[in-house]
Scaffold this active site. Structure first.
Site, PDB file in Angstrom:
ATOM      1  N   LYS A 128      21.339  -8.972  -1.324  1.00  0.00           N
ATOM      2  CA  LYS A 128      20.972  -7.657  -1.858  1.00  0.00           C
ATOM      3  C   LYS A 128      19.900  -7.805  -2.939  1.00  0.00           C
ATOM      4  O   LYS A 128      18.933  -7.052  -2.986  1.00  0.00           O
ATOM      5  CB  LYS A 128      22.225  -6.950  -2.404  1.00  0.00           C
TER       6      LYS A 128
ATOM      7  N   GLN B  22      30.489  -5.197  -5.992  1.00  0.00           N
ATOM      8  CA  GLN B  22      30.806  -5.899  -4.744  1.00  0.00           C
ATOM      9  C   GLN B  22      32.322  -5.967  -4.546  1.00  0.00           C
ATOM     10  O   GLN B  22      33.045  -6.426  -5.421  1.00  0.00           O
ATOM     11  CB  GLN B  22      30.189  -7.312  -4.777  1.00  0.00           C
TER      12      GLN B  22
ATOM     13  N   ASP C 258      26.582   3.008  -2.901  1.00  0.00           N
ATOM     14  CA  ASP C 258      27.427   2.641  -1.753  1.00  0.00           C
ATOM     15  C   ASP C 258      28.024   3.890  -1.109  1.00  0.00           C
ATOM     16  O   ASP C 258      28.575   3.834  -0.015  1.00  0.00           O
ATOM     17  CB  ASP C 258      28.577   1.729  -2.216  1.00  0.00           C
TER      18      ASP C 258
END
Ligand code: NDP
Length: 288
Positions: A53, A97, A120
């Site tokens: 990422k 994460q 997200d």
């Protein structure tokens, strides 16, 4: 018939190129989009995802910062960091994460991320917005699948999309996005009876199960488009999808490779969400 293998690399490069140009334009105006990634603990798979990422951010010219926290970080410490990032004008997107260590409540963490920086799209408000069709950030993996289908000019309206999997991260939001595209949607799961028979009705079959090579040619209608979201390890510890790739090649019209399509598209959509969040934040406006 032999299926066309969807060229994920080409699609990813094309979408990222568009993002790069936009980031460049914004950076010239003094408002370079920024992403903060938080990694708690030492999970090796998570470390790889986070690295990818970060790398993708740099490639398109975005600002990114990685917060690596030790396994024993308390929930309160993590929430404090998120609250600081929520009001940091340099940061437009915050990604924590997952999975988190067992002593940290994922729900509390997700609820703490600013709705405007929730790249997200896991925050209940963003999930709700998706459900009622309000404009906003879109969940990365399902949005990436739609982007792939758009790139291929696949007509979705009126088509039967069968999704195998009903998780909050992939299956359910995928169903919502397919509905938005006017597809007729069937969602299957571990309790679905006659799964191969239902899957065989699909014009577009999306597998998001987490079981290596479960989807064989018995699941495929001749000419169906097959999108493989799965990321598993096969008997030789090699990365593979939920679809038995070689087995479906003679039946499907299009199939995505694993690795090389939905995975990098997911990261691409993360970049797109960060860009969109930055566009809405305006110049030097502290976060709400
Ligand atoms: P989950 O484990 O959260 O969900 C799996 C879903 O599959 C559940 O709804 C489950 O049903 C269903 N399922 C399990 N076994 C069967 C079966 N035998 N028949 C039918 N349905 C079944 O996984 P995720 O949705 O998070 O991920 C799915 C896959 O996608 C994984 O391989 C994951 O690694 C991958 N993934 C890839 C991403 C990418 O960027 N490429 C991003 C996110 C995930 P039930 O609800 O009844 O338990």
């Amino acid at each position: 018939m032999t299926a066309t293998i969807i060229n994920g690399k080409e699609i990813v490069a094309s979408v990222r190129d568009g993002i790069k140009q936009e980031v460049h334009r914004m950076a010239n105006e003094g408002r370079q989009p920024g992403l903060a990634v938080i990694l708690v603990g030492n999970d090796p798979a998570s470390a790889v995802y986070v690295r990818n990422k970060e790398k993708a951010c740099h490639e398109v010219g975005m600002y990114s910062e990685l917060h690596r926290l030790p396994e024993e970080t308390s929930e309160q410490e993590l929430l404090t960091l998120i609250s600081q990032l929520n009001v940091n004008p340099r940061i437009n997107g915050i990604l924590v994460q997952l999975p988190l260590p067992a002593h940290i409540n994922e729900e509390t963490v997700i609820d703490t991320i600013s709705v405007h920086k929730d790249v997200d799209c896991f925050h209940p408000i963003n999930v709700g917005n998706l459900m009622i069709g309000k404009k906003g950030l879109l969940p990365c993996t399902p949005a990436g699948v739609i982007e792939v289908l758009r790139y291929l000019n696949v007509p979705l309206a009126g088509k039967h999309a069968v999704i195998i999997g009903r998780s909050n991260i992939v299956g359910k939001p995928m169903a919502m996005l397919m509905l938005r595209e006017n597809a007729t949607v069937t969602v299957c799961h571990s309790r679905t009876d006659n799964l191969p028979e239902i899957a065989r009705q699909a014009d577009i079959l999306i597998a998001a199960v987490g079981r290596a090579k479960m989807v064989t040619k018995e699941y495929i209608k001749p000419g169906a488009i097959v999108i493989d979201v799965g990321m598993n390890r096969d008997e030789n510890d090699k990365l593979c999808g939920d679809v038995d790739f070689n087995d479906v090649l003679e039946t499907a019209s299009y199939v995505t490779p694993v690795p090389g399509c939905v995975g990098p598209m997911t990261i691409t959509m993360l970049l797109k969400n960060t860009l969109e969040a930055a566009e809405h934040a305006g110049p030097n406006v502290p976060a709400r």
